[in-house]
Enzyme design. Sequence first.
Site, PDB file in Angstrom:
ATOM      1  N   ASN A 189       0.853  -1.190   0.000  1.00 21.52           N
ATOM      2  CA  ASN A 189       0.000   0.000   0.000  1.00 21.52           C
ATOM      3  C   ASN A 189       0.886   1.236   0.000  1.00 21.52           C
ATOM      4  O   ASN A 189       1.332   1.711   1.041  1.00 21.52           O
ATOM      5  CB  ASN A 189      -0.908   0.003   1.227  1.00 21.52           C
ATOM      6  CG  ASN A 189      -1.938  -1.104   1.139  1.00 21.52           C
ATOM      7  OD1 ASN A 189      -2.908  -1.006   0.382  1.00 21.52           O
ATOM      8  ND2 ASN A 189      -1.706  -2.185   1.882  1.00 21.52           N
ATOM      9  N   GLU A 190       1.150   1.740  -1.192  1.00 23.98           N
ATOM     10  CA  GLU A 190       2.062   2.858  -1.353  1.00 23.98           C
ATOM     11  C   GLU A 190       1.363   4.162  -0.955  1.00 23.98           C
ATOM     12  O   GLU A 190       0.146   4.187  -0.772  1.00 23.98           O
ATOM     13  CB  GLU A 190       2.515   2.931  -2.820  1.00 23.98           C
ATOM     14  CG  GLU A 190       3.274   1.696  -3.309  1.00 23.98           C
ATOM     15  CD  GLU A 190       4.692   1.562  -2.722  1.00 23.98           C
ATOM     16  OE1 GLU A 190       4.998   2.223  -1.714  1.00 23.98           O
ATOM     17  OE2 GLU A 190       5.475   0.774  -3.273  1.00 23.98           O
ATOM     18  N   PRO A 191       2.128   5.245  -0.796  1.00 24.13           N
ATOM     19  CA  PRO A 191       1.519   6.535  -0.474  1.00 24.13           C
ATOM     20  C   PRO A 191       0.328   6.821  -1.398  1.00 24.13           C
ATOM     21  O   PRO A 191       0.384   6.550  -2.603  1.00 24.13           O
ATOM     22  CB  PRO A 191       2.665   7.522  -0.721  1.00 24.13           C
ATOM     23  CG  PRO A 191       3.894   6.725  -0.403  1.00 24.13           C
ATOM     24  CD  PRO A 191       3.598   5.332  -0.871  1.00 24.13           C
ATOM     25  N   SER A 243      -2.616   5.447  -0.561  1.00 24.67           N
ATOM     26  CA  SER A 243      -3.593   4.400  -0.219  1.00 24.67           C
ATOM     27  C   SER A 243      -4.484   4.881   0.926  1.00 24.67           C
ATOM     28  O   SER A 243      -3.986   5.440   1.900  1.00 24.67           O
ATOM     29  CB  SER A 243      -2.875   3.123   0.235  1.00 24.67           C
ATOM     30  OG  SER A 243      -2.011   2.655  -0.768  1.00 24.67           O
TER      31      SER A 243
END
Length: 639
Positions: A162-164, A166
């Site tokens: 879950n990258e920035p 999310s």
Amino acid sequence: MRQTSNPESTQREHIPTDIFASADQACTGIADAICELITARKTAGKPAVLGLATGSTPVRLYRELIRRHREEGLSFANVISFNLDEYYGLTGEHPESYRRFMREQLFDWVDLRPENRNLPDGALPREDVLASCRAYEEAIREAGGIDIQILGIGRTGHIGFNEPGSSPESRTRIITLDSLTRRDAARDFLGEENVPRHAITMGVGTILDARKIFLLAWGEAKAEVIAQSVEGPQTDAIPASFLQKHPDCVFCIDEAAASHLTRVRHPWLVGTVEWSPEMIRKAVLWLSRKTKKPLLKLIEEDYSENGMADLLTEKGSAYELNIKMFNTAQHTITGWPGGKPDADDSHRPERANPFPKRSLLLSPEPLDDIYCMGGTLHRLVNQNNDVTVAYLTSGNLAVPDSEVRRVIELMLELGEERESVDDLKFARLLERQLREKGDFGDDPPEVRRLKGLIRRTESRSSARLLEIGSDRLRFLDLPFYEHGRYRTFQPDEKDTKRLIELLREIRPHQIFATGLGNDPLSVPALCFEILRNALAASQSEAWLKDCYIWLYRGPGMEWETHEIDMAVPLSPDEFENKIQGIYQHQTQRNQSPNLGKDDNGNTWSLASKINRATASSYDELGLAEYEAIEGFRRFDLNR
Ligand code: PGA
């Protein structure tokens, strides 16, 4: 030892955080919790549901669980597992696929039933991905939800993938990987261009549904993002900060990963501290940075407005403290890293005698030496010290196939020109092996050897620029590296023995080493552990009683000014020479996140930034302004 946090010092922390002296100690506690869960569920005739993670971080936990399975009868027969994520576009056979990771690191060694192991499928056609993500969520629900979720954290603040950006409500889905995440994975994939662009991951919401969460983090590279997640606001810029919402989440981290938490970094801001000389140095240098004033311009108000009023009461006026700290910092600077002969050394970091010194530089892989301390190395040699550079591992895993192909072509041409049947036969064997193993197969021994030799040639030409003869270079090829892959390395006494032999032969007056504070599974950290063991086994040797150990730091992890005990300044010419030396390591230009391309895709550009930041920090303290500085910290063996 687990450090218990007192409420005063943790007032800025929004997630319970336990700091451990080592990753192994942290893993013991988490393994206990997993064992308790499995046993309690077994007694109740129910399954235990585990959420599992991949990457370097959980490897030691899995080793501990495997040990308990083998030695203490821990059974996983009633366990159902769900993995967090998987790269999209890799089959389960790809060496970097998380399916294969899980088999190699855990599943092949315990009795967790194949039908109970769940991982997102990275090999599905695109049109089937959505349905399979929904089915994954449904399977978790059907299993009764996740009891214990294990998490690592990426430098972007990702949990799972879950990258920035999310949201806290996100569920299992396909995502695009952040460029920093792809750069961090470049080494494992032998080049950033091979790292997949997408992945399937449980969402932040899926993770938050777990009943209990342990987030693990080791090494200084994670320190900043840990501090942001624990102390910063909840924000989708750092998805791990959403764990603040969870009622039963604990961060279990080592000291290096904790080093940016306020209670560790600036303890005077969150309570009373004991003002040891080390703490005073840390605080006053921080104050200078914070107020953007050189040390000698700090005034009483600066101290009292920044949580340091008690320091003034205890240790005297700002004027006295400023001068004392200025002198301390000034005395770390030396152009004589091997000590200056016939000089008064009462305020110098290294002793004047004996001179010349036998200096031993331990480089975990080729390139670490010049990258981190090329200027100092050049000085040591020019000042007539007896210098040996020992490359501990061959570094062969970091050589892309394309480089080997070039060498094979050269061998073929030469063989044909000289009509040498044996040479041609060998070159063709290598050519075939390379073809047969494909892009991601494991290298056969001959290919690996050739890759190691390529790195030797690079080390030699880089050493030449520093005027170090080939006879001063030692290639130890430690066995743990030759027989392993990243994350599977397990050094043993054979490695220690090789280093002990070298130490006995050289009897160094000074050793330059690195790896303290790195991710414990990384090559530098493993090499540092081997050094510690070798030194422990050498306690009775006379040379060790008179040996200084200087720690240098790898790319992106340079010492901060308050940590530096010896600062070796480089002139613009020396710095340029060092950069030219780094360029000799041609096979490495795309291999490491800190060496290779920057955000704009400029190869090598990061190399020219190293050591300049340290020089600027000295300048900002009001000390002399240099082009670049290589910093070292003295290591106390009895620490
Ligand atoms: P690492 O990755 O364990 O390899 O550092 C952690 C993560 O990206 O979650």
